[in-house]
Motif scaffolding. Structure first.
Motif, PDB file in Angstrom:
ATOM      1  N   ILE A 190       0.876  -1.186   0.000  1.00  0.00           N
ATOM      2  CA  ILE A 190       0.000   0.000   0.000  1.00  0.00           C
ATOM      3  C   ILE A 190       0.905   1.226   0.000  1.00  0.00           C
ATOM      4  CG2 ILE A 190      -1.916   1.187   1.148  1.00  0.00           C
ATOM      5  CD1 ILE A 190      -2.143  -1.444   2.899  1.00  0.00           C
TER       6      ILE A 190
ATOM      7  N   PHE B 188     -10.176  -1.598  -1.212  1.00  0.00           N
ATOM      8  CA  PHE B 188      -8.865  -1.866  -0.636  1.00  0.00           C
ATOM      9  C   PHE B 188      -8.943  -2.958   0.435  1.00  0.00           C
ATOM     10  CE2 PHE B 188      -7.077   2.684  -1.608  1.00  0.00           C
ATOM     11  CZ  PHE B 188      -7.250   2.446  -2.966  1.00  0.00           C
ATOM     12  N   LYS B 189     -10.016  -2.928   1.230  1.00  0.00           N
ATOM     13  CA  LYS B 189     -10.202  -3.974   2.244  1.00  0.00           C
ATOM     14  C   LYS B 189     -10.313  -5.353   1.596  1.00  0.00           C
ATOM     15  CE  LYS B 189     -12.512  -1.537   6.080  1.00  0.00           C
ATOM     16  NZ  LYS B 189     -13.786  -1.441   6.820  1.00  0.00           N
TER      17      LYS B 189
ATOM     18  N   TRP C 281       3.001  -1.158   4.224  1.00  0.00           N
ATOM     19  CA  TRP C 281       2.244   0.090   4.060  1.00  0.00           C
ATOM     20  C   TRP C 281       3.171   1.278   4.252  1.00  0.00           C
ATOM     21  CZ3 TRP C 281      -1.680   2.312   8.123  1.00  0.00           C
ATOM     22  CH2 TRP C 281      -2.277   3.479   7.598  1.00  0.00           C
TER      23      TRP C 281
ATOM     24  N   ILE D  60      -7.554   1.766   6.755  1.00  0.00           N
ATOM     25  CA  ILE D  60      -6.458   0.877   6.372  1.00  0.00           C
ATOM     26  C   ILE D  60      -5.771   0.327   7.620  1.00  0.00           C
ATOM     27  CG2 ILE D  60      -4.170   0.766   5.283  1.00  0.00           C
ATOM     28  CD1 ILE D  60      -6.441   0.790   3.252  1.00  0.00           C
TER      29      ILE D  60
ATOM     30  N   GLU E 221      -7.908  -2.316   9.175  1.00  0.00           N
ATOM     31  CA  GLU E 221      -7.909  -3.543   8.365  1.00  0.00           C
ATOM     32  C   GLU E 221      -6.601  -4.318   8.564  1.00  0.00           C
ATOM     33  OE1 GLU E 221      -9.650  -6.403   6.005  1.00  0.00           O
ATOM     34  OE2 GLU E 221     -10.548  -4.613   6.923  1.00  0.00           O
TER      35      GLU E 221
END
Length: 406
Positions: free
Chosen positions: A206, A313-314, A325, A344, A347
């Protein structure tokens, strides 16, 4: 890579040179400098305590801020850092207000097993008699050799400076028989190095932040290594422009649109871009805002990913086994535009609980997970901003390359 670690060393009776990252913020209290945030000192404690408990004589050194003139030196002394370290260790810490010379040499030679000394800011060497010479920052060979001569072995626990070839890391390592990684450095090599070199799959990266130009090499490197690369933050609008979408007043880099087009074409479904945005009429928390799907209205700018992007995105992250990330999804400093970044973070906690390895690198991403209060629920929070970026780009880091192989 199998690097020597502090646990591989015979420490008793040895003068152990330790490069630490004590580049901490200071504040003035009653006319005295004090440490404002001791996180980096606390992070180094396991390695320091290990050396002391195994009979080593710890000689610690670090840079602090940037020294551009003689006037900068008094406010960037390591003395308040030494005082805070003594409090945290619960034992005296000898502070030597010098980076070379008889005073430092005598103090080191007087150390006994289990004692600790910290000497002055290594970047004092960058300005000598008012002249900017950058002996530390440009890895002056004589300085590296001199510092190496002060000890028997070298432990590097400063990942935050591993991307720099300085006298206090690569310079010492080149002039001493053994260089080992401290526990912090070892952890960074294990997690970041493992993610880049041999990740458990699916591997999802990410990447957020403002500019494509800042992170283009990371995106290109990770598109070769990861199964999916999610892009958010301000840089997403350059990709939106490349797809022909109207982006209003959103941040974008016109000179990177063609590059974004090429990345979209080459990556196919490996590159995951936002499908909506929270757009605002000004850069302020109290701005008028709405969720834009596709084109953004004139006079508005995208400041966060929208709800559909969060769900997308999840779904990509749901079955991930390794996640890296770096960079926020929006202007998370403003509560009204922090939802994407915080989602994010939440998650990542879920996928960590399911057994995934989750790694956060970069100042803003780290701040976001700390703001959420979930930093301790993820696998690893990198301590190095620039160093973690360059590691993810696939670059060789001088500070790591200089550590002896097992």
């Amino acid at each position: 890579m199998a690097k020597l670690t502090v646990e591989d060393l015979e420490l008793k009776g040895k003068k152990v040179l330790m490069r630490v990252d004590f580049n901490v913020p200071l504040k003035e209290v009653d006319g005295q400098q004090e440490v404002a945030n001791d996180n980096r000192i606390v992070a180094a404690l396991p390695t320091i305590k290990y050396v002391l408990s195994h009979g080593g004589r710890a000689v610690l050194f670090s840079h602090l801020g940037r020294i551009k003139s003689e006037d900068d030196k008094p406010a960037l002394s390591m003395k308040p850092v030494a005082q805070r370290l003594a409090d945290l260790l619960g034992q005296p810490v000898t502070f030597v207000p010098a980076i070379e010379g008889p005073e430092l040499e005598d103090a080191i030679n007087k150390l006994e097993d289990g004692q600790v000394l910290i000497f002055e800011n290594t970047r004092y060497a960058d300005v000598v008699d008012g002249e900017v010479v950058k002996r530390e920052s440009k890895n002056d060979p004589a300085l590296g050799a001199y510092w190496a001569s002060l000890g028997d072995i070298f432990v590097n626990d400063a990942f935050g400076t591993a991307h720099r070839s300085h006298a206090s890391n690569a310079g010492i390592a080149a002039n001493i028989a053994q260089t080992a990684a401290g526990f912090l450095m070892e952890k960074e090599i294990k997690f970041l190095g493992g993610a880049v070199e041999n990740p458990e799959r699916p591997f999802v990266a990410i990447i957020g932040g403002a500019k494509v130009s800042d992170k283009i090499t990371i995106i290109q490197n990770l598109l070769e290594k990861a199964d999916k690369v999610i892009v958010g933050g301000g840089m997403a609008y350059t990709f939106a422009a490349a797809k022909g979408e109207k982006i209003g007043n959103s941040l974008f880099e016109e000179d990177k649109v063609e590059l974004a087009k090429q990345l979209i074409a080459d990556a196919g479904d490996k590159l995951v871009l936002p499908v909506d945005a929270v757009a605002a009429d000004k850069f302020a928390n109290d701005a008028d805002s709405y969720v834009a799907e596709g084109d953004i209205k004139d006079g508005y700018m995208g400041l966060d990913i929208g709800p559909k992007s969060i769900e997308l995105f999840k779904s990509v992250l749901a079955d991930a086994k390794t996640v890296v990330w770096n960079g926020p999804m929006g202007v998370f400093e403003m509560p009204n535009f922090a939802k994407g970044t915080l989602a994010i973070g939440e998650e990542l906690v879920k996928v960590t609980e399911k057994g995934a390895t989750t790694i956060v690198g970069g100042g803003d991403s780290t701040a976001a997970v700390q703001q959420l209060g979930v930093a301790d629920k993820l696998s690893h929070i990198s301590t190095g901003g620039g160093a973690s970026l360059e590691y993810l780009e696939g670059k060789t880091l001088p500070g790591i390359a200089a550590i002896s192989e097992k």
